[in-house]
Design a protein around this motif. Structure first.
Motif, PDB file in Angstrom:
ATOM      1  N   VAL A  77       0.862  -1.185   0.000  1.00  0.00           N
ATOM      2  CA  VAL A  77       0.000   0.000   0.000  1.00  0.00           C
ATOM      3  C   VAL A  77       0.894   1.228   0.000  1.00  0.00           C
ATOM      4  O   VAL A  77       1.813   1.345   0.821  1.00  0.00           O
ATOM      5  CB  VAL A  77      -0.936   0.025   1.228  1.00  0.00           C
ATOM      6  N   LEU A  78       0.634   2.151  -0.926  1.00  0.00           N
ATOM      7  CA  LEU A  78       1.438   3.361  -1.048  1.00  0.00           C
ATOM      8  C   LEU A  78       0.565   4.580  -0.787  1.00  0.00           C
ATOM      9  O   LEU A  78      -0.488   4.751  -1.428  1.00  0.00           O
ATOM     10  CB  LEU A  78       2.055   3.444  -2.440  1.00  0.00           C
ATOM     11  N   LEU A  79       0.988   5.405   0.135  1.00  0.00           N
ATOM     12  CA  LEU A  79       0.236   6.598   0.518  1.00  0.00           C
ATOM     13  C   LEU A  79       0.758   7.787  -0.278  1.00  0.00           C
ATOM     14  O   LEU A  79       1.883   8.246  -0.085  1.00  0.00           O
ATOM     15  CB  LEU A  79       0.380   6.864   2.013  1.00  0.00           C
ATOM     16  N   ALA A  80      -0.074   8.276  -1.188  1.00  0.00           N
ATOM     17  CA  ALA A  80       0.288   9.418  -2.030  1.00  0.00           C
ATOM     18  C   ALA A  80      -0.713  10.537  -1.765  1.00  0.00           C
ATOM     19  O   ALA A  80      -1.516  10.910  -2.625  1.00  0.00           O
ATOM     20  CB  ALA A  80       0.285   9.017  -3.500  1.00  0.00           C
ATOM     21  N   LEU A  81      -0.659  11.066  -0.561  1.00  0.00           N
ATOM     22  CA  LEU A  81      -1.665  12.001  -0.071  1.00  0.00           C
ATOM     23  C   LEU A  81      -1.188  13.443  -0.047  1.00  0.00           C
ATOM     24  O   LEU A  81      -1.838  14.309   0.533  1.00  0.00           O
ATOM     25  CB  LEU A  81      -2.110  11.580   1.339  1.00  0.00           C
ATOM     26  N   GLY A  82      -0.041  13.708  -0.657  1.00  0.00           N
ATOM     27  CA  GLY A  82       0.454  15.074  -0.701  1.00  0.00           C
ATOM     28  C   GLY A  82       1.323  15.410   0.500  1.00  0.00           C
ATOM     29  O   GLY A  82       1.681  14.547   1.310  1.00  0.00           O
ATOM     30  N   PHE A  83       1.641  16.703   0.605  1.00  0.00           N
ATOM     31  CA  PHE A  83       2.584  17.178   1.613  1.00  0.00           C
ATOM     32  C   PHE A  83       1.998  18.381   2.336  1.00  0.00           C
ATOM     33  O   PHE A  83       1.268  19.181   1.748  1.00  0.00           O
ATOM     34  CB  PHE A  83       3.910  17.555   0.946  1.00  0.00           C
ATOM     35  N   SER A  84       2.323  18.504   3.599  1.00  0.00           N
ATOM     36  CA  SER A  84       1.724  19.550   4.429  1.00  0.00           C
ATOM     37  C   SER A  84       2.614  20.759   4.626  1.00  0.00           C
ATOM     38  O   SER A  84       2.156  21.783   5.119  1.00  0.00           O
ATOM     39  CB  SER A  84       1.350  18.964   5.795  1.00  0.00           C
ATOM     40  N   GLY A  85       3.887  20.683   4.275  1.00  0.00           N
ATOM     41  CA  GLY A  85       4.788  21.808   4.481  1.00  0.00           C
ATOM     42  C   GLY A  85       6.222  21.341   4.563  1.00  0.00           C
ATOM     43  O   GLY A  85       6.522  20.177   4.312  1.00  0.00           O
ATOM     44  N   PRO A  86       7.141  22.240   4.911  1.00  0.00           N
ATOM     45  CA  PRO A  86       8.547  21.845   4.994  1.00  0.00           C
ATOM     46  C   PRO A  86       8.810  20.889   6.142  1.00  0.00           C
ATOM     47  O   PRO A  86       8.165  20.958   7.198  1.00  0.00           O
ATOM     48  CB  PRO A  86       9.273  23.172   5.203  1.00  0.00           C
ATOM     49  N   ASP A  87       9.758  19.999   5.944  1.00  0.00           N
ATOM     50  CA  ASP A  87      10.175  19.046   6.974  1.00  0.00           C
ATOM     51  C   ASP A  87      10.975  19.791   8.038  1.00  0.00           C
ATOM     52  O   ASP A  87      11.946  20.489   7.726  1.00  0.00           O
ATOM     53  CB  ASP A  87      11.018  17.957   6.321  1.00  0.00           C
ATOM     54  N   ARG A  88      10.595  19.652   9.298  1.00  0.00           N
ATOM     55  CA  ARG A  88      11.264  20.363  10.381  1.00  0.00           C
ATOM     56  C   ARG A  88      12.189  19.463  11.187  1.00  0.00           C
ATOM     57  O   ARG A  88      12.756  19.891  12.197  1.00  0.00           O
ATOM     58  CB  ARG A  88      10.228  21.002  11.307  1.00  0.00           C
ATOM     59  N   SER A  89      12.362  18.221  10.737  1.00  0.00           N
ATOM     60  CA  SER A  89      13.121  17.274  11.549  1.00  0.00           C
ATOM     61  C   SER A  89      14.604  17.622  11.641  1.00  0.00           C
ATOM     62  O   SER A  89      15.287  17.175  12.567  1.00  0.00           O
ATOM     63  CB  SER A  89      12.967  15.856  10.981  1.00  0.00           C
ATOM     64  N   ASP A  90      15.119  18.423  10.689  1.00  0.00           N
ATOM     65  CA  ASP A  90      16.535  18.794  10.749  1.00  0.00           C
ATOM     66  C   ASP A  90      16.805  19.916  11.742  1.00  0.00           C
ATOM     67  O   ASP A  90      17.956  20.225  12.045  1.00  0.00           O
ATOM     68  CB  ASP A  90      17.060  19.180   9.368  1.00  0.00           C
ATOM     69  N   GLY A  91      15.745  20.559  12.239  1.00  0.00           N
ATOM     70  CA  GLY A  91      15.903  21.592  13.252  1.00  0.00           C
ATOM     71  C   GLY A  91      16.221  22.975  12.729  1.00  0.00           C
ATOM     72  O   GLY A  91      16.322  23.933  13.507  1.00  0.00           O
ATOM     73  N   LEU A  92      16.386  23.144  11.411  1.00  0.00           N
ATOM     74  CA  LEU A  92      16.808  24.429  10.863  1.00  0.00           C
ATOM     75  C   LEU A  92      15.765  25.516  11.077  1.00  0.00           C
ATOM     76  O   LEU A  92      16.096  26.633  11.506  1.00  0.00           O
ATOM     77  CB  LEU A  92      17.114  24.276   9.370  1.00  0.00           C
ATOM     78  N   ILE A  93      14.503  25.216  10.791  1.00  0.00           N
ATOM     79  CA  ILE A  93      13.449  26.216  10.933  1.00  0.00           C
ATOM     80  C   ILE A  93      13.327  26.673  12.375  1.00  0.00           C
ATOM     81  O   ILE A  93      13.205  27.875  12.669  1.00  0.00           O
ATOM     82  CB  ILE A  93      12.115  25.656  10.404  1.00  0.00           C
ATOM     83  N   ASP A  94      13.391  25.739  13.302  1.00  0.00           N
ATOM     84  CA  ASP A  94      13.284  26.096  14.717  1.00  0.00           C
ATOM     85  C   ASP A  94      14.516  26.855  15.193  1.00  0.00           C
ATOM     86  O   ASP A  94      14.409  27.805  15.982  1.00  0.00           O
ATOM     87  CB  ASP A  94      13.074  24.833  15.561  1.00  0.00           C
ATOM     88  N   ALA A  95      15.696  26.465  14.702  1.00  0.00           N
ATOM     89  CA  ALA A  95      16.920  27.146  15.117  1.00  0.00           C
ATOM     90  C   ALA A  95      16.945  28.594  14.638  1.00  0.00           C
ATOM     91  O   ALA A  95      17.475  29.483  15.326  1.00  0.00           O
ATOM     92  CB  ALA A  95      18.136  26.394  14.594  1.00  0.00           C
TER      93      ALA A  95
END
Length: 495
Positions: A403-421
């Motif tokens: 099963v492949l979920l192709a439901l789009g994207f909600s925004g930039p990935d914040r897991s790298d911490g750059l946006i928060d930093a």
């Protein structure tokens, strides 16, 4: 115009695709090589050179479509190439990947099939490379300013090329092992062979743009180090935070995000892997999501040798023709379109239970069930009405090993911490906030592309990169001659 009566005497003729039975056994582009040039001159002649070319407004790049149509019709390919490159850094990408809202805005499309604008564009783009016209354009002098571009998708690459040509020293950072972002690992080879990307990257390197791969900015290079090292920074990381589907059985083995699956298939084509670890070979595949990413998964699964492939779309099947009341010309309408992948699924009958080709419309997933080893085996769905309410007695199950979920994207990935930093602000949609100059609240830090606009088309991505580059050039030098085709709040034509 080359022929004032061309739109009256010549019918629309599209670039023919290779036979389905041939193309599903390879990863080459789906179109017949060499079949476009014999027809493209007459197709360009269909352009009416109308007084108000709405194709300009429909394309965020502002492509000079009537001009290069006329030049192609007159067989002046060099001049056509010059006019095309005047507004678009990467026409070989858009000519293959853009859904062509310009054609929906074509004046001829009011009551006839539109001019084949996209086909003319790709014909010019390929001619540029065949004739050696895509020569590097290094700057005459350097400004002494150093710029970091985070993300190497179409937005980041467009901005980098513009800023490099303006004389700034530009470094593009990419967390993957190769440059290109979704162009590299999200777009299947059969939609765009990566030779087109490699050629353009070669030109950019010759112009002086520097590339750094396998660097996760925010971890490998901290936000503080980034700001200390560079005079300006562009965040062009894309909207890569995928949407989930928290349903019973989601944890089962075999339920994956589309962007876990597609990059692995692309790595096989790159020669990095002998086979896709998530391969659809000999498996029953169900794709959830009716958009382009789902279609990319569909074409990939067919080529990998899936036993069956179905694609679920929660929306009703679109009409074959434009709804003049809801989506009048020149709005890009939501109509039934048969992509190459859907044509393949239809002809190969990959999903006999589907409403059309491999798609099941008005289908909402309820849960997944698996076997004793924790592997997914069935997907349970229900038919919904226009308000997405379940219809009584419509529940059924589909065999599903993948099963492949192709439901789009909600925004930039914040897991790298750059946006928060960087303490950047996000709006209610979860995308980066910027002002009229594409600048965030942090001095010298700009944001463009899907990370700030939200998920959009490749033409909007390139336009964002060009516009952000103009703003950054002005910030760095006090003035700019770079074009700025759009503003941060501009949106596609709507009714």
């Amino acid at each position: 115009m080359g022929d004032p009566k061309g739109f009256l005497t010549v019918g629309r003729e599209d670039w023919p695709r290779r036979p389905v039975e041939e193309r599903v056994h390879d990863w080459q582009e789906v179109y017949v090589p060499g079949a476009l040039l014999p027809i493209i001159g007459k197709q360009a002649d269909r352009c009416m050179d109308c007084g108000i070319p709405f194709c300009h407004q429909a394309c965020p790049l502002g492509n000079l479509i009537p001009e290069w149509n006329d030049l192609v019709a007159r067989d002046d390919w060099w001049a056509a190439a010059d006019r095309l490159h005047a507004t678009n850094n990467f026409p070989e990408f858009t000519g293959r990947l853009c859904p062509a809202p310009c054609e929906s805005g074509c004046v001829l499309a009011i009551n006839q099939p539109a001019v084949t604008i996209k086909n003319v564009e790709v014909a010019i783009a390929d001619r540029i490379w065949d004739e050696g016209w895509a020569v590097p354009q290094p700057p005459d002098r350097l400004t002494g300013k150093v710029v970091a571009v985070i993300g190497s998708g179409p937005t980041g690459l467009a901005a980098a090329q513009q800023l490099t040509r303006a004389g700034h020293t530009v470094v593009v950072y990419e967390r993957d092992d190769r440059i290109g972002g979704l162009l590299r690992y999200g777009i299947p080879e059969f939609k765009m062979e990566k030779v087109h990307l490699e050629r353009r990257l070669g030109q950019m390197k010759a112009e002086g743009t520097k590339f750094r791969t396998s660097v996760t900015v925010g971890r490998d290079l901290t936000a503080a180090e980034l700001r200390k090292r560079y005079d300006a920074i562009l965040l062009a990381t894309g909207a890569t935070a995928w949407r989930g589907l928290p349903l019973p059985g989601r944890e089962l083995d075999g339920v994956h995000q589309a962007m876990e699956y597609l990059p692995l298939a692309n790595k096989v084509c790159e020669g990095d892997l002998p086979a896709n670890p998530l391969s659809a070979k000999d498996r029953h595949v169900v794709i959830i999501g009716g958009g382009d990413t789902g279609a990319d998964c569909l074409g990939t699964a067919v080529r990998e040798g899936a036993v069956s492939v179905s694609q679920l779309d929660i929306y009703p099947q679109p009409a074959a023709d434009r709804d003049e009341q809801a989506e009048p010309w020149p709005v890009h309408p939501k109509i039934y379109r048969l992509s190459a992948a859907h044509e393949e699924a239809r002809d190969l009958a990959t999903a006999p239970q589907a409403d059309a080709d491999a798609r099941l419309f008005k289908a909402s997933t309820l849960r997944f069930t698996g076997d004793e080893q924790g592997r997914v085996r069935e997907l349970h769905l229900v038919e919904v009405d226009a308000e997405r309410r379940p219809r009584p007695d419509s529940e059924r199950a589909l065999r599903a090993d993948l099963v492949l979920l192709a439901l789009g994207f909600s925004g930039p990935d914040r897991s790298d911490g750059l946006i928060d930093a960087l303490a950047l602000d996000l709006d209610g949609r979860g995308v980066l906030v910027r002002d009229a100059e594409f600048a965030t609240k942090v001095p010298g830090v700009f944001a463009a592309g899907d990370a700030a606009r939200g998920q959009s088309l490749i033409v909007w991505a390139i336009a964002e990169g060009r516009a952000a580059a103009a703003s950054m050039d002005r910030y760095l030098t006090g003035r700019t001659t770079l074009p700025s085709p759009i503003g941060p709040t501009d949106r596609p034509l709507t009714a």
